[in-house]
Design a protein around this motif. Structure first.
Motif, PDB file in Angstrom:
ATOM      1  N   PRO A  86      12.956   7.702  -7.299  1.00  0.00           N
ATOM      2  CA  PRO A  86      14.364   7.330  -7.503  1.00  0.00           C
ATOM      3  C   PRO A  86      14.591   5.842  -7.263  1.00  0.00           C
ATOM      4  O   PRO A  86      13.784   5.154  -6.632  1.00  0.00           O
ATOM      5  N   HIS A  87      15.701   5.356  -7.755  1.00  0.00           N
ATOM      6  CA  HIS A  87      16.067   3.951  -7.553  1.00  0.00           C
ATOM      7  C   HIS A  87      16.843   3.827  -6.248  1.00  0.00           C
ATOM      8  O   HIS A  87      17.774   4.587  -5.975  1.00  0.00           O
TER       9      HIS A  87
ATOM     10  N   SER B 136      18.515  -3.491  -0.570  1.00  0.00           N
ATOM     11  CA  SER B 136      18.544  -3.800   0.859  1.00  0.00           C
ATOM     12  C   SER B 136      17.842  -2.753   1.714  1.00  0.00           C
ATOM     13  O   SER B 136      17.628  -2.979   2.907  1.00  0.00           O
ATOM     14  N   LEU B 137      17.448  -1.627   1.106  1.00  0.00           N
ATOM     15  CA  LEU B 137      16.829  -0.555   1.871  1.00  0.00           C
ATOM     16  C   LEU B 137      15.372  -0.883   2.174  1.00  0.00           C
ATOM     17  O   LEU B 137      14.619  -1.336   1.305  1.00  0.00           O
TER      18      LEU B 137
ATOM     19  N   CYS C 278      12.521   3.995   1.956  1.00  0.00           N
ATOM     20  CA  CYS C 278      12.330   4.437   0.567  1.00  0.00           C
ATOM     21  C   CYS C 278      11.207   5.463   0.477  1.00  0.00           C
ATOM     22  O   CYS C 278      11.342   6.513  -0.184  1.00  0.00           O
ATOM     23  N   PHE C 279      10.086   5.164   1.142  1.00  0.00           N
ATOM     24  CA  PHE C 279       8.960   6.092   1.098  1.00  0.00           C
ATOM     25  C   PHE C 279       9.323   7.421   1.757  1.00  0.00           C
ATOM     26  O   PHE C 279       9.014   8.495   1.219  1.00  0.00           O
TER      27      PHE C 279
ATOM     28  N   LEU D 220       0.815  -1.221   0.000  1.00  0.00           N
ATOM     29  CA  LEU D 220       0.000   0.000   0.000  1.00  0.00           C
ATOM     30  C   LEU D 220       0.842   1.261   0.000  1.00  0.00           C
ATOM     31  O   LEU D 220       0.462   2.281  -0.592  1.00  0.00           O
ATOM     32  N   LEU D 221       1.987   1.200   0.649  1.00  0.00           N
ATOM     33  CA  LEU D 221       2.797   2.406   0.846  1.00  0.00           C
ATOM     34  C   LEU D 221       3.815   2.628  -0.266  1.00  0.00           C
ATOM     35  O   LEU D 221       4.209   3.782  -0.516  1.00  0.00           O
ATOM     36  N   TRP D 222       4.197   1.538  -0.979  1.00  0.00           N
ATOM     37  CA  TRP D 222       5.330   1.726  -1.874  1.00  0.00           C
ATOM     38  C   TRP D 222       5.245   0.945  -3.191  1.00  0.00           C
ATOM     39  O   TRP D 222       5.493   1.508  -4.254  1.00  0.00           O
ATOM     40  N   SER D 223       4.889  -0.318  -3.160  1.00  0.00           N
ATOM     41  CA  SER D 223       5.115  -1.162  -4.339  1.00  0.00           C
ATOM     42  C   SER D 223       3.894  -1.428  -5.195  1.00  0.00           C
ATOM     43  O   SER D 223       4.018  -2.100  -6.229  1.00  0.00           O
ATOM     44  N   CYS D 224       2.710  -0.945  -4.808  1.00  0.00           N
ATOM     45  CA  CYS D 224       1.507  -1.220  -5.593  1.00  0.00           C
ATOM     46  C   CYS D 224       1.629  -0.604  -6.990  1.00  0.00           C
ATOM     47  O   CYS D 224       2.016   0.564  -7.151  1.00  0.00           O
TER      48      CYS D 224
END
Length: 517
Positions: free
Chosen positions: A260-261, A265-266, A271-272, A241-245
């Motif tokens: 950004p890429h 490992s992060l 990332c968000f 829901l927060l990042w990869s959808c």
């Protein structure tokens, strides 16, 4: 105690409070006679062979013990050195440097013959900061009984809601203290966004995995489905829901939010947060609105079968962001300011008094204002007053209400409506709660005045308005009015008369600050 246990013990906390605040009730008498005849409920031991009721109450009294505070009346029951009686949310006990046995109870710190503190004696016993906190406590001329109050509510009354809020706030502070600096910066910028609170709260809930997505429901065996309803690719969880959808990333790409890429490992939260903090204010709004909007349309799809449309979502997000920007640019466009919180004239032969207070916590001062008007909206008088050593905003509002009553008595008004925006103060007066902070003197003035007027005194509460501006509808009013040596600055916008009361009062007393946009 954690939040889960606090929720389970909510009713028990309320029983502990009832025993403390109502020692004459049957439950308090029975338990005291059986378990603590020579002490109080907070210090009593569980004992041998306790009943299930008593054991349960003992397990839930920690919250009450940490949140009570003595409200000084006559000062006879309050121990100077051991009891919590200093105003504020923290450090309510005297920091012990040296105990003076000759002075044990608070009433010994009063000046003889008047309702003031013995400043010379107080400065002798404690340091300067503690002395200033003591001087901020008002002393009632009627000398009511000392009472225990719940310090986290202005009314002084414990509620399950306020107890839950206290523990939840502590838990959030612990989470923040254990978080890295980026997380703290993220929370600071999130709550500072000029968007509706429901959106910020939703983002916070998603970030902390507090939403009923399929992953959480499946883990609790409440549903079988696990795939995301929008992209139908993988498990719907917080990371999704927060990042990869896929739907979320398509929306962000269309809104020109840079993705950004990051190193594999992060963590997804990092990332968000990094993406959020790298954007400007408008893009942060769009990120927050998009998370909330997608969750809204996801629920419409799951529960109502409404088909998901990417173009419709994008139009909604852009339109919502534009409307929010317009409202923030012009507060008068807010629906909460139109028609709901306007000043309404009283009936004929009745004077309406509006009171308010401006409180500066760092200087411990309050400036009160009272404005009296008749049924035609014509100003019948104004009053301003500067108070020093004010403990908190509640006392400032109570002081403003007191000045309104004293001003009405001085002006000879016979039929009154007193209106303010402090619901706690007005409720306390109407319920005659003498246990509330500062209200002993105020209730005395109210009762005397009400008896003199033969119950022709009415209190009303005006809803708290947006920002520091107070909005009044004033027909045939003057553009400027000078009262008690103070010029009221007014500004007409779209038929409204805006009195920036706090700014004028503070500047009149020599306090200058930058205007907030």
């Amino acid at each position: 105690m954690d939040v889960h246990n606090a929720f389970l013990h909510g009713d028990l906390d309320e029983e502990v409070w009832r025993i403390l605040s109502q020692p004459q009730c049957l439950l308090a008498k029975v338990l005291k006679a059986r378990y603590f005849p020579f002490s109080d409920i907070l210090t009593a031991k569980v004992g041998s062979y306790p009943s299930f009721t008593w054991r349960s109450i003992c397990s839930a009294r920690e919250l009450i013990g940490e949140g009570i505070l003595w409200r000084v009346g006559n000062g006879v029951r309050v121990n100077i050195w051991n009891d919590p009686w200093l105003p504020g949310r923290e450090n309510n006990r005297i920091p012990i440097q040296k105990i003076w046995p000759a002075w044990t109870t608070v009433n010994q710190l009063f000046s003889n013959g008047n309702s003031t503190w013995n400043r010379e004696l107080v400065h002798k016993l404690v340091d300067v900061d503690t002395a200033n906190r003591i001087f901020s406590i008002p002393i009632s001329e009627q000398r009511p009984e000392d009472v225990l109050v719940w310090k986290h509510e202005g009314s002084g009354e414990f509620t399950v809601r306020s107890g839950y809020r206290v523990l939840f706030t502590e838990r959030l502070q612990n989470v923040l203290s254990n978080s890295n600096e980026d997380y703290k910066c993220f929370y600071t910028n999130l709550w500072a966004l000029n968007i509706p609170s429901k959106i910020k709260i939703h983002v916070w809930r998603v970030f902390n995995n507090l939403v009923p997505h399929y992953g959480n429901l499946n883990r609790r065996t409440l549903c079988v489905e696990t795939a995301c309803p929008l992209c139908k690719e993988v498990l719907e969880d917080t990371e999704h829901l927060l990042w990869s959808c896929g739907a979320l990333r398509s929306v962000w790409t269309s809104l020109q939010i840079k993705l950004p890429h990051f190193d594999a490992s992060l963590d997804y939260k990092n990332c968000f947060v990094s993406t959020f903090l790298a954007e400007d204010g408008r893009q942060r709004r769009l990120i927050s609105i998009s998370l909330w909007c997608l969750w809204y349309h996801r629920n419409k799809l799951v529960h109502e079968g409404v088909k998901f449309s990417m173009s419709k979502v994008l139009r909604f997000i852009r339109g919502y962001d534009h409307d929010t920007w317009l409202v923030n640019k012009n507060p008068l466009l807010s629906s909460g300011c139109r028609g709901k919180d306007i000043w309404r004239p009283p009936e004929s032969d009745i004077i309406k008094l509006n009171f308010d207070a401006s409180y500066l916590p760092e200087k411990k001062i309050a400036i009160t204002a009272v404005l009296a008007r008749d049924s035609r909206g014509k100003v019948a008088g104004t009053d301003t007053y500067l108070f020093e050593d004010v403990g908190d905003a509640f006392v400032a509002e109570a002081r403003a209400c007191e000045r309104a009553l004293l001003f009405a008595r001085m002006m000879g008004f016979r039929r009154l409506i007193v209106e303010g925006d402090s619901l706690t103060v007005i409720k306390s007066i109407m319920k005659k709660r003498k246990t509330d902070r500062f209200l002993g003197r105020l209730l005395f003035i109210f009762s005397v005045y009400n008896n003199c007027l033969k119950k022709s005194l009415t209190f009303m509460c005006l809803g708290r308005l947006i920002g520091r501006l107070t909005f009044w509808r004033w027909k045939d009013g003057e553009e400027e009015y000078a009262g008690t040596g103070l010029q009221w600055q007014v500004l007409r916008r779209a038929g409204w008369l805006i009195l920036d009361v706090e700014t004028v009062l503070l500047q009149a007393h020599g306090f200058h600050f930058l205007e907030s946009n």
